[in-house]
Scaffold this active site. Structure first.
Site, short mmCIF file in Angstrom:
data_model
loop_
_atom_site.label_atom_id
_atom_site.label_comp_id
_atom_site.label_asym_id
_atom_site.label_seq_id
_atom_site.Cartn_x
_atom_site.Cartn_y
_atom_site.Cartn_z
CD GLU A 29 37.43 23.02 45.87
OE1 GLU A 29 38.43 23.16 46.57
OE2 GLU A 29 36.31 22.68 46.41
CG ASP A 71 34.18 27.21 45.30
OD1 ASP A 71 34.43 26.32 45.91
OD2 ASP A 71 35.16 28.30 45.39
CG ASP A 74 42.44 25.42 45.35
OD1 ASP A 74 42.27 26.24 46.47
OD2 ASP A 74 41.63 25.07 44.94
CE LYS A 112 35.47 21.49 50.25
NZ LYS A 112 35.90 22.75 49.33
#
Lengths: 620, 179
Positions: free
Chosen positions: A184, A25, A206, A87
């Protein structure tokens, strides 16, 4: 290099070896690595027992690189060279990044993806991410005590093609074989679904450090089918921190901050947000380098109020995903919460109110994505256990299309199409004797090209002279199971063919990757040639093993002559494996692949017929 | 069986408009569980390419057969009739009038920001479509009247477009509320 094990004809090679595969992850705030051990998915901790690796990379003036907690400690001291939340920059240009003015970095506005100027020179977000992946890879190798066959790396479902490509590039740079890029929320659904033997329609909410995804999945007999996904690749816990940061500045009436003080205050804002999960009110005290002091008090209600628009936005996106799936709120059986930001009580409350039910929080929202990725990695590695006969059917989050006249978008593949997907569309020339045609590939939902993301441009040349409208140019879009696109164009009407394949302009070219790899390897004192040889050997072994497995189950589909041809290609490749000629190995791999093409087609045909007869292929 | 096999044969379903959707779902999942790229990750390149082509084909087939209008158009194309080609057929004035009324209603609701009215229009149109689907079934399966079916399919293409517009308007209104 050990010699390949010789197996009896009809038996697959090394049936009991557990192939080491990991799930990663790669988060905005924290990253994790997980694997399957004794049938159970577990996160692998560092030597101090901590599973979470802060996604922070510091480039030191002395050439050293610090990743994780050690970099965190330096965040306020050396903010310019300490990259947090990288990210958010993956596959993005400068204009795509929100709150860029509040960041301490020196950005370079390079075409495609931005770069960061550090004390160690210019760095691509791909390189920064690769540093994080390298640490996780090393952690896994030490912990598992062997060579990894590959990794499943998770990405936000709402990542577009450029962001996915960048993630894949980072993995390659870190020396990881990517088995699959996995969304994800889908990973979380796998972890949750397999754990609870769940059936029915579920929503996964999420909210991570930098991204929000909402996916709706149907779980039936071990099939995880994503019905719709929506989200925002630039909305996450960081934005809650930023609201709080601005609020504190406003409350304390502080003049513009130095970048060190700003970093300090940002960390303070994050810590305060986390405290508000359990406390009703939190005093914020901070002495700045400028000598000024901040001393304010915030209540949970105030924090909830200032971030309400962010929560509201996530619910709007949720509503859209439901509509795309053609479902009413009442049809959702359960809501799985993922991502550290879902710990905020007012987020949980808002989600509960929206769905009319309490969300499921029995799995650690920080770990669930990595655990699901590990399960998928294990299945893809071929370590099938009793409960591993499951399948993921995911979708593409954003529509793909071509620019047409007047700057309009012609959609070729609509969003939420199940992967993999291939679509072709025919175009023609509009001038007599037109010898070339230009294509512009875009991604997004808007009607105007200017409002969508440009992925690639390419030209088809060599169209033979024809009257306008006579040429038939077939453009094929293909999106693979990782959600990555390739486009080709072919002129067919005259029998003359020309075709092009494009890579998104945001991805790094193979040459760039090779250069970066070389630099990294030199730094590690590694031998480039030895590494290339090893990679080819692994590939050769993989192919031999796959072929032996196929022969063991479906050898009957071949006549003696065909069988002999494949056997001799295997023998030839085995001999090459024992040698040290990288180039010859490549040729041998290609030869075996060619020799098995027809066999593969027959096997596939048999598998489909078998499926329809209601039997698995092994039973026929 | 090769990649050009027709969708009904691929799923071993009768070549009719009335199909058992549960059966379609089951067949689709059975095929995907064999051909999906995740099942062939460690195979050679040829097999992986083939697996992707089959999986993409199965997805296309499933999507086509699942949606009633798409299924009807596909059946018509197998019978050598393409509703797109029927574009020269003259639309009945009644249908055109009805279309105009619908569009006016949507326009009005959009301007008034009337969420509930749009929802109501959405539901009415859905019911309308359902009725027409029953008609399609009878034309295609019972009477084999492909000309009439093609004409109806063409009208339904208009209605589906209208439905998409209503949904888009609803989404825009919701976006307005979010911001």
């Amino acid at each position: 290099m050990a010699l390949l094990q010789i197996s009896e004809p009809g038996a697959s090679a090394e049936p009991h070896r557990h192939r080491l595969a990991i799930g990663i992850d790669l988060g905005t705030t924290n990253s994790l690595v997980a694997t399957i051990r004794n049938g159970l998915a577990v996160c692998l901790p560092d030597e101090e027992g901590r599973a979470l690796l802060p996604s922070i990379v510091r480039y030191r003036a002395d050439g050293g690189i610090e990743v994780g907690r050690r970099a965190v400690a330096q965040q306020a001291v050396d903010p310019r060279n300490t990259i947090v939340s990288v990210k958010r920059f993956m596959g993005r240009g400068i204009r795509d990044v929100t709150h860029i003015e509040a960041m301490p970095y020196i950005f370079e506005d390079t075409p495609g993806m931005l770069r960061l100027r550090t004390v160690q020179g210019s760095k691509s977000p791909v390189e920064v991410s690769a540093e994080i992946l390298r640490v996780l890879r090393a952690r896994a190798e030490v912990s598992l005590g062997g060579e990894l066959i590959g990794a499943v790396i998770t990405v936000p479902a709402y990542f577009d093609d450029a962001q996915r490509q960048a993630t894949r590039d980072a993995a390659r740079l870190a020396g990881l074989e990517v088995l699959r890029l996995l969304n994800e929320p889908t990973a979380a659904a796998v972890a949750y679904g397999l754990d609870n033997a769940a059936e029915g329609v579920y929503a996964v909410y999420d909210l991570g450090g930098g991204t929000f995804d909402l996916s709706i999945l149907r779980l039936t007999h071990g099939v995880f089918e994503v019905l719709a996904t929506n989200g925002d690749a630039a909305l996450g816990g960081d934005d809650f921190d930023h609201r709080l940061f601005c609020w504190i500045l406003d409350r304390a009436r502080i003049a513009p901050l130095s970048i060190e003080d700003a970093s300090h205050l940002q960390m303070k804002a994050r810590a305060t947000k986390e405290l508000l999960t359990t406390c009703d009110e939190v005093p914020i005290k901070l002495k700045l380098d400028s000598g000024e002091e901040i001393d304010v008090l915030i209540t949970r209600a105030e924090f909830a109020e200032m971030t309400r628009p962010l929560v509201h936005k996530t619910l709007g996106l949720t509503r859209r995903a439901l509509r795309d799936a053609g479902l009413a709120v009442s049809e959702i059986k359960g809501v799985v919460m993922v991502g550290g930001a879902t710990r905020m009580p007012h987020v949980q409350r808002a989600v509960a109110e929206f769905f009319g039910q309490e969300p499921l929080i029995n799995l650690d929202p920080d770990k669930v994505v990595a655990l699901g990725a590990a399960m998928q990695a294990n299945a893809l590695a071929g370590n099938h256990g009793a409960n591993d006969d499951w399948l993921l059917l995911d979708v593409i989050p954003l529509s793909l299309g071509l620019e047409t006249m007047g700057g309009l978008v012609e959609k070729i593949i609509p969003r939420n199409s199940t992967l993999p997907v291939a679509r072709a569309q025919d175009f023609t020339t509009f001038r007599d004797g037109q010898g070339a045609m230009a294509f512009h590939v875009v991604q997004g939902e808007r009607e105007l090209v200017a409002d969508c993301r440009s992925l690639a441009r390419f030209e088809l040349r060599g169209i033979p002279p024809m009257a306008a409208g006579a040429a038939r140019i077939r453009v094929t879009f293909q999106v693979d199971a990782d959600g990555l696109l390739s486009v080709s164009a072919r002129e067919a009407s005259s029998g003359v063919e020309a075709s092009v394949k494009v890579q998104p302009s945001y991805g790094l070219s193979d040459d760039e990757i090779a250069d970066m790899l070389k630099a990294g390897i030199e730094r590690a004192g590694d031998d480039m040639a030895a590494r290339a040889l090893n990679e080819q050997r692994v590939e050769a072994e993989r192919l031999i093993e796959a072929t032996l497995r196929a022969l063991a189950s479906d050898g009957a589909l071949l006549d003696a002559k065909e069988r002999a041809a494949i056997d001799s290609a295997i023998d030839a490749l085995r001999a090459l494996c024992a040698g040290a000629d990288t180039r010859a190995l490549g040729v041998g791999i290609a030869a075996l692949a060619r020799a098995t093409d027809e066999f593969a087609a027959r096997r596939m045909d048999r598998a489909i017929r078998g499926a329809l007869a209601g039997h698995k292929i092994e039973e026929i | 069986m090769d990649l050009t096999v027709d969708f009904f044969t691929l799923f071993r379903l009768p070549r009719t408009f009335r199909i058992d959707l549960a059966e379609l779902d089951a067949r689709y999942l059975e095929i995907q569980s064999q051909v999906h790229p995740d099942r062939h990750v460690r195979a050679g390149e040829g097999e992986r390419r083939l697996s992707m082509q089959w999986a993409a084909r199965a997805n296309e087939a499933y999507l086509t057969l699942k949606k009633p209008l798409e299924r009807a158009r596909y059946l018509l194309s197998l019978a050598g009739r393409d509703p797109e080609i029927e574009r020269n057929t003259i639309m009945e004035p009644e249908f055109l009038m009805e279309q105009m009324e619908w569009r006016e209603a949507v326009q009005e609701a959009r301007q008034g920001g009337d969420h509930h009215e749009l929802e109501r229009l959405h539901h009415r149109l859905r019911l309308d479509l359902k009725k027409h689907h029953a008609e399609l079934a009878s034309l295609l399966d019972d009477r084999q009247d492909y000309a009439a079916a093609a004409g109806l399919a063409r009208r339904l293409m208009f209605l589906e477009k209208l439905l998409a517009e209503i949904d888009k308007t609803l989404a825009e209104l919701e976006d307005g509320m979010d911001n």
